[in-house]
Scaffold this active site. Structure first.
Site, PDB file in Angstrom:
ATOM      1  CG  ASP A  98      -2.112   0.926   1.088  1.00  0.00           C
ATOM      2  OD1 ASP A  98      -3.105   0.569   0.443  1.00  0.00           O
ATOM      3  OD2 ASP A  98      -2.014   2.053   1.626  1.00  0.00           O
ATOM      4  CE1 TYR A 145      -5.653   6.358  -0.765  1.00  0.00           C
ATOM      5  CE2 TYR A 145      -5.441   6.850   1.582  1.00  0.00           C
ATOM      6  CZ  TYR A 145      -5.540   5.930   0.548  1.00  0.00           C
ATOM      7  OH  TYR A 145      -5.543   4.582   0.823  1.00  0.00           O
ATOM      8  CG  HIS A 155      -4.445  -4.140   0.244  1.00  0.00           C
ATOM      9  ND1 HIS A 155      -3.707  -3.655  -0.809  1.00  0.00           N
ATOM     10  CD2 HIS A 155      -4.470  -3.146   1.163  1.00  0.00           C
ATOM     11  CE1 HIS A 155      -3.313  -2.427  -0.558  1.00  0.00           C
ATOM     12  NE2 HIS A 155      -3.761  -2.088   0.642  1.00  0.00           N
TER      13      HIS A 155
END
Length: 469
Positions: A239, A388, A445
């Site tokens: 990630d 982000y 993930h």
């Protein structure tokens, strides 16, 4: 021209031995220049370190560079406030037979919250968190939190430093299952593990200024490793941790002995386009394997439709993180639904068809709620979401780091249920020194939490190759 004639006459007037000495000296000098030029060409380009200050106000003349022990604590007031907020939750009814297709199913959410309110013991989990040594140190104006675990003493054991970097919506706690596996003896070597919290996540202080991106995090973590006395070390990430550790390897390739990733973003280009067109029919012509084809195709469905379905949160957090943050920072149940939905779909997209989202197939409620509590008790969900926006404000493919390759030995652990599959042939243009590329048997993930032994085995195998052990 006249100067050349003078030089020629001067050279001719010398005896043979003197002429030979001059010729040899000239040849050595020219050879040295050529060798230097060749080495400069071969020497990998590095990403500039840059500099930053993310603390309150203006940067002081000096900064405390000491490392201090840190212990996680809780209180009756903290737990009472949590319970009071949970008790006041107003639920929305789920649609009939909607499972997890509309997001977190509120029928199952009530079961999770009931366990949280009546059975989950946060004090006990705080003790679990404190089983490993925690520390903080000030870097670029921020208190940076990290866990530092040394292996048990053993004769003739080589100690290898390894930094593990988490992503969103995870935390350092993701790695708790692999810490005892990494620090045990692996036939002659063991890892000394450092797990930092990205600034703005958990117990690391959040930046007070705009612009804190993966490059800033990479620089801070390099400073942390230097402060701990490590000049050579390995890195592992998925990630955001994948991007941060990649940036670290680009900034200081001489320090990074190896880079292990369980998520890789490929570059865009003609080669990728050709693979998409030809890959399903003649995969060997474009560097794909049958397993690549199985994981990637039908391409539009798996890489466009599904990604659009599952990245709504990313668009919100990359544009207006503070708006969504207001809601989930105020409601513990809202926070749990927002985060735990990712632990469902990012583990296996098929879990969307299950009434409970498949959450307890790979995870325990204890572990999931402990991760939630790290966000809740630190009030760090909004600052974590800002990461982000800071990284995706412009075109991520035109950033300086995206245009620069990675030369350090690299390993890719490709888990089958990762949202995006990156074939080795797609990773190689950026990661030019891939030592190992493994099609993992199972997992998604959150690899360290889902499949701790599989991940550790791949890390150990990679380090053996690099170290020639």
């Amino acid at each position: 021209m006249q100067r050349l004639l003078v030089l020629k006459e001067t050279f001719s007037s010398l005896d043979v031995s003197q002429q030979q000495q001059i010729l040899i000296g000239s040849a050595v000098a020219v050879g040295g220049i050529l060798a230097y030029k060749l080495l400069q060409r071969r020497k990998p380009k590095v990403l500039p370190l840059g500099q930053g200050w993310w603390g309150k106000g203006t940067k002081p003349m000096s900064e405390d560079d000491q490392i201090y022990p840190f212990r996680i604590q809780t209180s009756d007031e903290e737990i009472e406030d949590l319970h009071a907020r949970i008790d006041r939750t107003r639920y929305a009814d789920s649609l009939e037979e909607s499972t997890f297709q509309y997001g977190f199913n509120s029928t199952y959410l009530k079961r999770v919250v009931s366990y949280w309110r009546n059975e989950f013991d946060w004090r006990k989990q705080v003790d679990v968190l404190n089983n490993y040594p925690h520390f903080k140190t000030k870097i670029e104006g921020l208190d940076v939190h990290f866990v530092h675990v040394r292996p048990p003493p053993s004769k003739n054991q080589k100690i290898i430093p390894l930094m593990l970097v988490h992503g969103w919506p995870g935390s350092f706690y993701e790695f708790y299952k692999i810490l005892p596996l990494l620090t045990q003896n692996h036939d002659g070597f063991a890892f000394e593990v450092i797990c930092p919290s990205i600034p703005g996540y958990g117990y690391s202080e959040a930046p007070y200024k705009k612009g804190f991106d993966s490059l800033a995090a990479a620089r801070i973590f390099l400073t942390l490793m230097e402060r701990l006395g490590f000049d050579k070390f390995y890195l592992q990430g998925g990630d955001w941790g994948s991007l941060i550790t990649t940036n670290m390897a680009q900034m200081k390739p001489d320090c990074v002995k190896g880079l292990h990733l369980n998520m890789v973003m490929a570059a865009r280009g003609f080669k990728q386009l050709l693979s998409i067109i030809i890959g399903p029919y003649l995969p060997f012509l474009v560097g794909l394997t049958r397993e690549d084809v199985r994981r990637m195709f039908p391409f539009f469905q798996k890489n466009v439709v599904e990604i659009l379905k599952e990245t709504g949160y990313m668009h919100i957090q990359a544009t207006k993180p503070d708006t969504a943050g207001c809601a989930v920072n105020d409601s513990p149940v809202g926070l749990a639904a927002y985060i735990l939905e990712k632990f469902s779909t990012c583990t296996d997209l098929k879990y969307r068809d299950l009434a409970d989202g498949g959450l307890e197939r790979k995870f325990s409620l204890e572990d999931l709620l402990t991760n939630i509590m790290i966000y809740w008790t630190t009030g760090s969900i909004t600052s974590s979401m800002r990461f982000y926006k800071e990284n995706l404000q412009g075109d991520p493919y035109s950033r300086e780091d995206a245009l620069l390759g990675v030369s350090v030995p690299t390993a890719v652990a490709a888990f089958p249920n990762e949202l995006l599959h990156t074939p080795k042939s797609w990773a190689e243009p950026r990661y030019s020194n891939i030592y190992s590329y493994t099609y993992m048997q199972r997992g998604g993930h959150f690899a360290a939490l889902e499949e701790p032994q599989l991940l550790v085995d791949d890390i150990v195998g990679f380090v053996r190759k690099v170290e020639k052990l």
